[in-house]
Enzyme design. Structure first.
Site, PDB file in Angstrom:
ATOM      1  N   TYR A  72      86.727   5.101 109.340  1.00  0.00           N
ATOM      2  CA  TYR A  72      86.341   6.408 109.760  1.00  0.00           C
ATOM      3  C   TYR A  72      86.979   6.756 111.048  1.00  0.00           C
ATOM      4  O   TYR A  72      87.412   7.891 111.092  1.00  0.00           O
ATOM      5  CB  TYR A  72      84.813   6.051 109.990  1.00  0.00           C
ATOM      6  N   PHE A 124      98.412  36.483 106.497  1.00  0.00           N
ATOM      7  CA  PHE A 124      97.913  36.023 105.164  1.00  0.00           C
ATOM      8  C   PHE A 124      96.667  36.211 104.909  1.00  0.00           C
ATOM      9  O   PHE A 124      95.799  36.471 106.189  1.00  0.00           O
ATOM     10  CB  PHE A 124      98.253  34.501 105.005  1.00  0.00           C
ATOM     11  N   ASP A 125      95.989  36.399 103.507  1.00  0.00           N
ATOM     12  CA  ASP A 125      94.737  37.012 103.363  1.00  0.00           C
ATOM     13  C   ASP A 125      93.549  36.104 104.091  1.00  0.00           C
ATOM     14  O   ASP A 125      92.809  36.534 104.628  1.00  0.00           O
ATOM     15  CB  ASP A 125      94.573  37.009 101.897  1.00  0.00           C
ATOM     16  N   ASP A 215     101.786  30.401 111.887  1.00  0.00           N
ATOM     17  CA  ASP A 215     101.008  29.889 110.625  1.00  0.00           C
ATOM     18  C   ASP A 215     102.340  29.573 109.671  1.00  0.00           C
ATOM     19  O   ASP A 215     103.030  30.061 109.359  1.00  0.00           O
ATOM     20  CB  ASP A 215     100.568  31.344 109.859  1.00  0.00           C
ATOM     21  N   ALA A 217     102.675  27.502 106.913  1.00  0.00           N
ATOM     22  CA  ALA A 217     102.741  26.780 105.414  1.00  0.00           C
ATOM     23  C   ALA A 217     104.133  26.652 104.853  1.00  0.00           C
ATOM     24  O   ALA A 217     104.214  25.364 104.047  1.00  0.00           O
ATOM     25  CB  ALA A 217     101.924  27.594 104.321  1.00  0.00           C
ATOM     26  N   LYS A 258     101.801  23.450 100.746  1.00  0.00           N
ATOM     27  CA  LYS A 258     102.800  24.363 100.441  1.00  0.00           C
ATOM     28  C   LYS A 258     103.872  23.395 100.680  1.00  0.00           C
ATOM     29  O   LYS A 258     104.501  22.460  99.982  1.00  0.00           O
ATOM     30  CB  LYS A 258     103.100  25.481 101.285  1.00  0.00           C
ATOM     31  N   HIS A 450      89.632  39.289  95.648  1.00  0.00           N
ATOM     32  CA  HIS A 450      90.534  39.054  94.436  1.00  0.00           C
ATOM     33  C   HIS A 450      89.989  37.680  93.591  1.00  0.00           C
ATOM     34  O   HIS A 450      90.362  37.724  92.494  1.00  0.00           O
ATOM     35  CB  HIS A 450      92.142  38.849  95.081  1.00  0.00           C
TER      36      HIS A 450
HETATM   37  C1  LIG Z   1      98.080  29.221 101.858  1.00  0.00           C
HETATM   38  C2  LIG Z   1      98.422  29.878 103.187  1.00  0.00           C
HETATM   39  C3  LIG Z   1      97.106  29.814 104.185  1.00  0.00           C
HETATM   40  C4  LIG Z   1      95.857  29.323 103.898  1.00  0.00           C
HETATM   41  O1  LIG Z   1      96.122  27.876 103.364  1.00  0.00           O
HETATM   42  P1  LIG Z   1      94.976  27.085 102.345  1.00  0.00           P
HETATM   43  O2  LIG Z   1      95.444  25.733 102.396  1.00  0.00           O
HETATM   44  O3  LIG Z   1      95.095  28.116 100.915  1.00  0.00           O
HETATM   45  O4  LIG Z   1      93.613  27.307 103.042  1.00  0.00           O
HETATM   46  C5  LIG Z   1      97.544  30.397 105.215  1.00  0.00           C
HETATM   47  N1  LIG Z   1      98.710  31.050 105.690  1.00  0.00           N
HETATM   48  C6  LIG Z   1      99.690  30.938 104.728  1.00  0.00           C
HETATM   49  C7  LIG Z   1     100.686  31.742 105.161  1.00  0.00           C
HETATM   50  C8  LIG Z   1      99.240  30.235 103.418  1.00  0.00           C
HETATM   51  O5  LIG Z   1     100.435  30.601 102.542  1.00  0.00           O
END
Ligand SMILES: *Cc1c(COP(=O)(O)O)cnc(C)c1O
Length: 458
Positions: A72, A124-125, A215, A217, A258, A450
């Site tokens: 833990y 990103f969304d 951000d 990813a 990613k 979506h």
């Molecule tokens: C996928 C993604 C996110 C969100 O990540 P999740 O692991 O799907 O929650 C945030 N920003 C970007 C640019 C992404 O491609």
């Protein structure tokens, strides 16, 4: 003869995928209310819905899973991941989360409040969702080049420094909790941000004393593009470029699904101990204790290994090369696709593909449905449905671009699969003049619609 690139892996285990008939797919997509998220995966032959969490882990990653420490507190897996983040990205502080949006949720709980503005490049969304959920506003400062789908411009993910400074100069610092730089920029087509632009944005962030958060990813794909396209970087390794990129960031949120090539996971990494301490409170509340957050020990181990593999040049060359291999075939057949090709996906310009369809009938979604019916290939709409409604007026937001995204999972499909995808889409292209009707919405959720929207044919 110059030797071509080839995959930097060979295959040790395979998974069967099943073909289906057009008749079956017509029934299945209707049953799914024409939302590709509603399809069962065994009804999909080639799945390009997303490159998120769909990559193939290596033997070393699976081996690392076996030595995961599920304690833990103070697990060795936590320290493995901490070391990888320090060595590869350069951050002293990090918090594990279950995925990228959880990292956003935790960090924004500290930083973003009602009435704030968060400038960035095509947020990103989920990022936008977490900003708007807190009654703040995401301000898009993406460079204008990004909106011309045919323009060959190397760094369409760039922030326009003039647009950014306009926002920074107009509003008090207290209203702007952070600048978000998305690398590569998913929403503008997997397009990279140049080191030059990173420096300019960082200089503005410093001038106005505002934290700069990446951000992240697809940070490794971004670094690969810098190496290939930007002057002065050809002789640097991807890992050196990654380190340089993060010298300009105050922090990062990461979806490890990613570029870190794991099926689940994320993290926040920070330079400030103070911010780390504040975020820790929310991480414990929403995710889990500090040394595991939203992740199991084995998953942290696989992630540590994935960060290393994902930043290797040979891997990135074949991964991004495969995306371009698909893109080239489409271009040769005259299919309108976004140029240059993205790092993780090919984006089809649906407005040009289906010029006779009105925007009110969800052009990119219509194309996604047609491609599925044609070949059992599942892509995803990046268009009006994703753009959601304006939170104040509740009117549909019509984005400049209506795109069908074909995201390529990492280390999963072969170039024969790419040939099959190209043939399916080219078949749809040849009968595009017969596609004159789109869809209308039967029901939708108030935010991030979506994923669950239900449609019917017009
Ligand atoms: C996928 C993604 C996110 C969100 O990540 P999740 O692991 O799907 O929650 C945030 N920003 C970007 C640019 C992404 O491609």
């Amino acid at each position: 003869m110059q030797l071509p690139y080839a995959e930097s892996h060979k295959i040790k285990m395979v998974e069967t995928i099943k073909k289906s008939t057009k008749e079956e797919r017509l029934d299945w997509i209707k049953e799914a209310n024409y939302n590709l998220f509603n399809l069962r995966s065994e009804r999909v032959f080639i799945d390009l819905l997303t490159d998120s969490g769909t990559g193939a882990m290596s033997d070393k990653q699976w081996a690392a899973m076996m030595t995961g420490d599920e304690s833990y507190a103070g697990a060795s897996s936590y320290y493995n991941l901490k070391n990888a983040i320090k060595n590869i990205l350069g951050f002293d502080y990090f918090l594990p989360t279950h995925q990228g949006r959880a990292a956003e949720n935790v960090l924004f709980s500290v930083m973003v409040k009602d009435g704030d503005l968060v400038p960035g490049n095509s947020h990103f969304d989920t990022t936008k969702g977490h900003i708007e959920f807190r009654k703040a506003t995401a301000v898009d400062c993406t460079c204008d080049e990004a909106f011309d789908t045919e323009l060959e411009y190397d760094f369409k993910g760039n922030i326009d420094p003039v647009k950014l400074e306009t926002v920074l100069a107009e509003y008090p610092k207290e209203k702007i909790p952070m600048i978000i730089l998305t690398v590569t920029c998913n929403s503008s087509g997997g397009q990279p941000v140049s080191m030059q632009n990173i420096k300019e944005v960082s200089a503005l962030a410093k001038k106005y004393d505002i934290p700069l958060i990446f951000d992240s990813a697809r940070f490794a794909e971004n670094a690969y593009f810098i190496k290939i396209r930007e002057e002065g970087y050809a002789d640097k390794s991807v890992k050196e470029i990654v380190r340089e990129m993060y010298t300009y960031a105050d922090g990062m949120t990461m979806s490890s699904k990613k570029d870190a090539i794991v099926n689940m996971g994320g993290f926040i990494a920070l330079k400030s101990e103070e911010l780390y301490k504040q975020a820790s409170i929310y991480n414990i509340m929403f995710e889990g204790y500090l040394t595991y957050g939203g992740m199991s020990g084995r998953d942290m181990n696989a992630l540590a290994q994935g960060l290393d593999e994902g930043t290797e040049f040979d891997y990135l060359e074949s991964r991004i090369g495969q995306v371009a291999y698909l893109g080239k075939q489409l271009v040769e057949a005259g299919v309108p696709v976004l140029r240059p090709f993205g790092g993780h996906a090919i984006f089809v310009d649906a407005k040009k593909f289906l010029p006779n369809l009105p925007k009110e009938e969800y052009i990119a979604q219509t194309l996604a449905v047609e491609l599925y019916i044609e070949g059992g290939v599942r892509g995803v709409e990046i268009g009006t449905i994703l753009a959601d409604r304006d939170p104040n007026t509740r009117e549909n937001r019509y984005p400049e671009l209506e795109l069908l995204r074909l995201a390529i999972p990492r280390r999963v499909y072969t170039n024969n699969h790419m040939d099959y995808i190209a043939a399916s889409l080219i078949n749809v292209f040849e009968r595009r003049n017969e596609i004159t009707k789109g869809f209308s919405i039967k029901s939708e959720a108030p935010i991030l619609r979506h994923f669950t929207v239900e449609l019917e044919r017009v």
